[in-house]
Design a protein around this motif. Structure first.
Motif, PDB file in Angstrom:
ATOM      1  N   PRO A 249       3.288   2.294  -7.238  1.00 37.17           N
ATOM      2  CA  PRO A 249       4.279   3.204  -7.828  1.00 37.17           C
ATOM      3  C   PRO A 249       3.627   4.253  -8.721  1.00 37.17           C
ATOM      4  CG  PRO A 249       4.238   1.154  -9.035  1.00 37.17           C
ATOM      5  CD  PRO A 249       3.258   0.989  -7.905  1.00 37.17           C
ATOM      6  N   THR A 250       4.255   5.416  -8.780  1.00 41.00           N
ATOM      7  CA  THR A 250       3.860   6.450  -9.716  1.00 41.00           C
ATOM      8  C   THR A 250       5.118   6.986 -10.386  1.00 41.00           C
ATOM      9  OG1 THR A 250       2.804   8.618  -9.979  1.00 41.00           O
ATOM     10  CG2 THR A 250       3.896   8.184  -7.887  1.00 41.00           C
ATOM     11  N   SER A 251       5.009   7.345 -11.673  1.00 39.89           N
ATOM     12  CA  SER A 251       6.201   7.756 -12.410  1.00 39.89           C
ATOM     13  C   SER A 251       6.230   9.257 -12.682  1.00 39.89           C
ATOM     14  CB  SER A 251       6.295   6.994 -13.734  1.00 39.89           C
ATOM     15  OG  SER A 251       5.140   7.240 -14.514  1.00 39.89           O
TER      16      SER A 251
ATOM     17  N   GLY B 234       0.786  -1.231   0.000  1.00 37.21           N
ATOM     18  CA  GLY B 234       0.000   0.000   0.000  1.00 37.21           C
ATOM     19  C   GLY B 234       0.820   1.284   0.000  1.00 37.21           C
ATOM     20  N   MET B 235       2.137   1.161   0.106  1.00 35.42           N
ATOM     21  CA  MET B 235       3.008   2.345   0.119  1.00 35.42           C
ATOM     22  C   MET B 235       2.953   3.043  -1.231  1.00 35.42           C
ATOM     23  SD  MET B 235       7.148   2.436   0.797  1.00 35.42           S
ATOM     24  CE  MET B 235       7.553   1.627  -0.764  1.00 35.42           C
ATOM     25  N   ARG B 236       2.726   4.347  -1.217  1.00 32.60           N
ATOM     26  CA  ARG B 236       2.711   5.140  -2.452  1.00 32.60           C
ATOM     27  C   ARG B 236       4.126   5.659  -2.696  1.00 32.60           C
ATOM     28  NH1 ARG B 236      -1.471   9.255  -0.309  1.00 32.60           N
ATOM     29  NH2 ARG B 236      -0.236   8.707   1.519  1.00 32.60           N
ATOM     30  N   VAL B 237       4.739   5.156  -3.739  1.00 28.17           N
ATOM     31  CA  VAL B 237       6.152   5.445  -3.961  1.00 28.17           C
ATOM     32  C   VAL B 237       6.374   6.037  -5.341  1.00 28.17           C
ATOM     33  CG1 VAL B 237       6.556   3.040  -4.687  1.00 28.17           C
ATOM     34  CG2 VAL B 237       8.497   4.464  -3.970  1.00 28.17           C
ATOM     35  N   ARG B 238       7.186   7.060  -5.416  1.00 31.68           N
ATOM     36  CA  ARG B 238       7.600   7.582  -6.717  1.00 31.68           C
ATOM     37  C   ARG B 238       8.728   6.673  -7.190  1.00 31.68           C
ATOM     38  NH1 ARG B 238      11.989   8.969 -10.145  1.00 31.68           N
ATOM     39  NH2 ARG B 238      11.210  10.451 -11.671  1.00 31.68           N
TER      40      ARG B 238
END
Length: 336
Positions: free
Chosen positions: A183-185, A163-167
């Motif tokens: 992940p988000t880019s 659930g961690m929102r990571v770049r």
């Protein structure tokens, strides 16, 4: 006499114009600000100007020519002659070099990163794919293994990653996704605001980017040894512009690559030496991930992702297994 002097003057003027025509000025598109990540570009600009006696110059623009995610497009249409981009920004446009972004490939130093990148860049299939964008791979931008900074309680187990929102981009993003992270880019320049506002919990970068984009300023902790992989960011030149160079200037550019990379490695080494001081100064906790968790992470995000990449890229007609093996064989040679 006047007629003869007129001819002489015209000849001198024609010579002067010919001299001007020989001079070449390239525009170079990068982003952010000058930092360790761009020092080889600054150095090669310095070298070509010096060696050509000012006949070949480069104007390095930090965001003034294009968005970082559109640099390859700019190269393809000749909007500028040279640019830097990262493979994870548009994986569909540079599929072959994404082998260098696979997680847990075992690259352990900047020197090894340079070696594997060069080997892959020299592969005919890679060069052919880049030619579709009128781009010639000139040199890599070697970076150490990424690690994450975050706020709040440190993330030390795979359950913590769920659930961690990571770049995170490319293969690193895939690695985190495989253990339940989101992940988000987003571009590097957007990360500080995203982290500050809570859009992301954590950011995966190499050390220079944590400094340059100030994510370290608001971090509570940093994973010292997670090392899931890195991104691959080539410097490319427009093929037409490269071919239009005189033989002398083309040779100057080519021979300056190794010097620029050597300078980059030396400069980055100094940054890594300062990193400990930065962490202490900003009160950022160093988090050690246990060997057991690292092994579990590699098992989940290593071979399964590698196998999936080989299958997917092979189905698209790329020599995926050959490129994958090339990375491993180059690492083996480097360590002999």
């Amino acid at each position: 006499m006047t007629h003869l002097m007129g001819k002489a003057a015209l000849a001198a003027l024609a010579t002067a114009f010919a001299g001007e025509a020989i001079a070449v000025e390239w525009n170079v598109s990068v982003w952010g600000q000058r930092r360790a990540f761009t020092e080889h570009i600054e150095k090669i600009a310095e070298l070509v100007e010096e060696k050509s006696g000012g006949d070949f110059t480069m104007n390095v623009s930090y965001g003034g020519l294009s968005k970082n995610t559109e640099n390859l497009d700019g190269i393809s249409i000749g909007a500028f002659e040279m640019a830097q981009f990262c493979a994870g920004y548009h994986r569909d446009k540079n599929r072959a070099i994404t082998v260098l972004e696979l997680p847990f490939m075992g690259v352990s130093s900047l020197k090894e990163e340079v070696a594997v990148s060069k080997a892959v860049y020299d592969h005919p299939a890679v060069q052919e794919e880049m030619e579709q964008w009128n781009a010639k791979l000139l040199m890599t931008s070697p970076m150490p293994q990424y690690n994450i900074v975050g706020t709040g309680d440190p993330r030390t187990t795979l359950d913590d990653f769920d659930g961690m929102r990571v770049r995170a981009t490319g293969g690193i993003g895939n690695a985190f996704e495989s253990v339940g992270a989101v992940p988000t880019s987003m571009t590097a320049s957007e990360t500080y605001n995203a982290m500050e506002s809570g859009v992301v919990d954590t950011v995966a970068f190499a050390q220079h980017a944590h400094l340059s984009f100030r994510t370290i300023d608001i971090a509570d902790w940093w994973t010292e040894n997670l090392n899931p992989g890195t991104v691959n960011c080539p410097v490319v030149v427009n093929i037409d512009a490269y071919n239009d160079l005189s033989d002398e200037n083309r040779a100057i550019l080519d021979e300056s690559v190794d010097e620029a990379i050597a300078y980059y490695l030396e400069n980055y080494g100094e940054l890594l030496n300062r990193w400990e001081e930065v962490l202490a100064e900003k009160g950022v906790e160093k988090v050690q991930i246990s060997d057991e968790v690292l092994a579990e992470f590699r098992e989940t995000a290593g071979k399964p992702i590698h196998d999936a990449w080989i299958e997917e890229m092979s189905a698209q007609g790329l020599p995926a297994q050959e490129l994958y093996d090339l990375v491993l064989e180059t690492l083996e040679k480097e360590r002999m």
